[in-house]
Motif scaffolding. Structure first.
Motif, PDB file in Angstrom:
ATOM      1  N   GLU A  10      64.781  65.010  -2.674  1.00 34.80           N
ATOM      2  CA  GLU A  10      64.442  66.404  -2.936  1.00 34.80           C
ATOM      3  C   GLU A  10      64.752  66.796  -4.382  1.00 34.80           C
ATOM      4  O   GLU A  10      65.703  66.287  -4.975  1.00 34.80           O
ATOM      5  CB  GLU A  10      65.234  67.325  -2.003  1.00 34.80           C
ATOM      6  N   PRO A  11      63.981  67.725  -4.933  1.00 29.67           N
ATOM      7  CA  PRO A  11      64.341  68.271  -6.252  1.00 29.67           C
ATOM      8  C   PRO A  11      65.731  68.892  -6.191  1.00 29.67           C
ATOM      9  O   PRO A  11      66.065  69.556  -5.206  1.00 29.67           O
ATOM     10  CB  PRO A  11      63.261  69.335  -6.502  1.00 29.67           C
ATOM     11  N   ILE A  37      58.943  66.853 -10.775  1.00 33.01           N
ATOM     12  CA  ILE A  37      58.711  65.906  -9.688  1.00 33.01           C
ATOM     13  C   ILE A  37      57.984  64.678 -10.222  1.00 33.01           C
ATOM     14  O   ILE A  37      57.314  64.736 -11.253  1.00 33.01           O
ATOM     15  CB  ILE A  37      57.906  66.529  -8.538  1.00 33.01           C
ATOM     16  N   ALA A  38      58.135  63.554  -9.501  1.00 34.37           N
ATOM     17  CA  ALA A  38      57.481  62.308  -9.908  1.00 34.37           C
ATOM     18  C   ALA A  38      57.020  61.536  -8.679  1.00 34.37           C
ATOM     19  O   ALA A  38      57.730  61.462  -7.671  1.00 34.37           O
ATOM     20  CB  ALA A  38      58.429  61.446 -10.741  1.00 34.37           C
ATOM     21  N   LEU A  39      55.835  60.961  -8.787  1.00 33.36           N
ATOM     22  CA  LEU A  39      55.266  60.098  -7.751  1.00 33.36           C
ATOM     23  C   LEU A  39      55.268  58.667  -8.269  1.00 33.36           C
ATOM     24  O   LEU A  39      54.834  58.409  -9.392  1.00 33.36           O
ATOM     25  CB  LEU A  39      53.836  60.547  -7.442  1.00 33.36           C
ATOM     26  N   ILE A  40      55.736  57.715  -7.435  1.00 34.09           N
ATOM     27  CA  ILE A  40      55.860  56.313  -7.847  1.00 34.09           C
ATOM     28  C   ILE A  40      54.932  55.446  -6.994  1.00 34.09           C
ATOM     29  O   ILE A  40      54.961  55.526  -5.757  1.00 34.09           O
ATOM     30  CB  ILE A  40      57.322  55.819  -7.685  1.00 34.09           C
ATOM     31  N   LEU A  41      54.137  54.577  -7.652  1.00 33.21           N
ATOM     32  CA  LEU A  41      53.140  53.763  -6.969  1.00 33.21           C
ATOM     33  C   LEU A  41      53.451  52.272  -7.109  1.00 33.21           C
ATOM     34  O   LEU A  41      53.791  51.791  -8.195  1.00 33.21           O
ATOM     35  CB  LEU A  41      51.758  54.053  -7.551  1.00 33.21           C
ATOM     36  N   HIS A  42      53.312  51.548  -6.008  1.00 31.34           N
ATOM     37  CA  HIS A  42      53.721  50.137  -5.952  1.00 31.34           C
ATOM     38  C   HIS A  42      52.593  49.170  -6.322  1.00 31.34           C
ATOM     39  O   HIS A  42      51.416  49.565  -6.401  1.00 31.34           O
ATOM     40  CB  HIS A  42      54.298  49.817  -4.573  1.00 31.34           C
ATOM     41  N   PRO A  43      52.918  47.878  -6.511  1.00 31.02           N
ATOM     42  CA  PRO A  43      51.919  46.863  -6.881  1.00 31.02           C
ATOM     43  C   PRO A  43      50.917  46.574  -5.756  1.00 31.02           C
ATOM     44  O   PRO A  43      50.949  47.180  -4.685  1.00 31.02           O
ATOM     45  CB  PRO A  43      52.770  45.630  -7.198  1.00 31.02           C
ATOM     46  N   HIS A  44      50.074  45.592  -6.002  1.00 28.17           N
ATOM     47  CA  HIS A  44      48.921  45.296  -5.140  1.00 28.17           C
ATOM     48  C   HIS A  44      49.350  44.884  -3.729  1.00 28.17           C
ATOM     49  O   HIS A  44      50.140  43.950  -3.559  1.00 28.17           O
ATOM     50  CB  HIS A  44      48.095  44.170  -5.757  1.00 28.17           C
ATOM     51  N   LEU A  77      65.126  55.871 -11.769  1.00 26.77           N
ATOM     52  CA  LEU A  77      65.125  56.445 -13.115  1.00 26.77           C
ATOM     53  C   LEU A  77      64.840  57.942 -13.063  1.00 26.77           C
ATOM     54  O   LEU A  77      65.561  58.755 -13.663  1.00 26.77           O
ATOM     55  CB  LEU A  77      64.081  55.732 -13.977  1.00 26.77           C
ATOM     56  N   PHE A  78      63.782  58.317 -12.360  1.00 21.96           N
ATOM     57  CA  PHE A  78      63.435  59.738 -12.272  1.00 21.96           C
ATOM     58  C   PHE A  78      64.481  60.510 -11.473  1.00 21.96           C
ATOM     59  O   PHE A  78      64.816  61.653 -11.822  1.00 21.96           O
ATOM     60  CB  PHE A  78      62.049  59.897 -11.654  1.00 21.96           C
ATOM     61  N   GLY A 120      62.636  65.580  -8.447  1.00 21.29           N
ATOM     62  CA  GLY A 120      62.308  65.272  -7.064  1.00 21.29           C
ATOM     63  C   GLY A 120      61.361  64.077  -7.104  1.00 21.29           C
ATOM     64  O   GLY A 120      60.416  64.066  -7.912  1.00 21.29           O
ATOM     65  N   VAL A 121      61.603  63.038  -6.292  1.00 17.61           N
ATOM     66  CA  VAL A 121      60.838  61.796  -6.412  1.00 17.61           C
ATOM     67  C   VAL A 121      60.357  61.326  -5.047  1.00 17.61           C
ATOM     68  O   VAL A 121      61.076  61.459  -4.047  1.00 17.61           O
ATOM     69  CB  VAL A 121      61.682  60.667  -7.045  1.00 17.61           C
ATOM     70  N   LEU A 122      59.153  60.754  -5.038  1.00 17.56           N
ATOM     71  CA  LEU A 122      58.613  60.178  -3.803  1.00 17.56           C
ATOM     72  C   LEU A 122      57.934  58.855  -4.109  1.00 17.56           C
ATOM     73  O   LEU A 122      57.173  58.752  -5.077  1.00 17.56           O
ATOM     74  CB  LEU A 122      57.624  61.153  -3.157  1.00 17.56           C
TER      75      LEU A 122
END
Length: 239
Positions: A19-20, A27-34, A52-53, A59-61
């Motif tokens: 949560e923030p 806020i930050a959205l994190i995307l994974h590899p293939h 890191l974020f 707030g991170v997801l």
């Protein structure tokens, strides 16, 4: 950090969420590899980007795209994965209270999805794209790139080579007022074996610089607003 399930376009999406820390926090959205190469939200680089974020008050997801882990659906050649990213960003924004900054970060295939997401979501203020596979995917859709960000590669990467990234970026234009920075991690391969701390250090330096710039801009706007109010008050007094 909480484990959450998001009702996505193809069914449930498995995610992790912090949560923030305060109303209006970024806020930050994190995307994974293939997914077809074993990429999940538990990938080490993906986790380190999340942390890191989180460390710097976001707030991170992060989440598993369709067909990965407990997320439902099947791999969709990047088309459905981009749909997932846009949907999850909506979900993240709805969990937040007027975030003052929106960032997106992705690694490898996730970096490619991140760069595509930029073109569809004007509210994104900054991005980190780690080792985008420019040898497999065209980046010319960044026309022009609508936000400032950082693209990082390992100079020993044989999967997404620095040369391929540089070649792809020669075709990329950037909107006025924005800039795409580049960085290389010496001796790093595509998986950043023994180089992950150095990678995150490069990302952290960039993130902190951008946060300082945003803070200074906010302060300047506040001062200009105060000055404008003073002028209006003086004019009213003269009348």
């Amino acid at each position: 950090m909480a484990e959450i399930i998001i009702p996505g376009p193809q069914g449930r999406i498995e995610a992790r969420y912090t949560e923030p820390p305060y109303p209006g926090a970024p806020i930050a959205l994190i995307l994974h590899p293939h997914p077809k190469a074993g990429g999940t939200m538990q990938d080490p680089v993906t986790i380190m980007l999340y942390q890191l974020f989180e460390k710097h008050g976001f707030g991170v997801l992060r989440y598993n795209s369709r067909g990965v882990g407990r997320s439902q659906g099947v791999y969709d050649q990047g088309i459905g994965e981009l749909e997932d990213a846009a949907y999850v960003l909506d979900y993240l924004e709805n969990l937040s209270e007027s975030p003052r900054l929106v960032w997106c970060a992705g690694y490898s295939f996730g970096a490619w999805i991140t760069l595509q997401l930029l073109m569809r979501r004007p509210e994104i203020d900054g991005f980190l794209a780690i080792s985008p596979p420019a040898n497999h995917y065209d980046l010319s859709f960044l026309a022009p790139c609508p936000a400032s960000g950082l693209i990082v590669t390992g100079d020993a990467d044989t999967i997404a080579t620095p040369e391929d990234v540089e070649r792809a970026l020669t075709k990329v234009r950037v909107q006025k007022g924005h800039k795409v920075d580049r960085a290389k991690v010496k001796g790093a391969n595509h998986f950043y074996v023994d180089k992950r701390e150095e990678l995150i250090g490069v990302c952290e330096d960039y993130l902190l610089r951008r946060l300082d710039e945003a803070e200074n801009q906010l302060r300047l706007e506040a001062e200009e607003s105060v000055d404008a109010d003073v002028v209006e008050d003086d004019e009213d007094f003269e009348e």
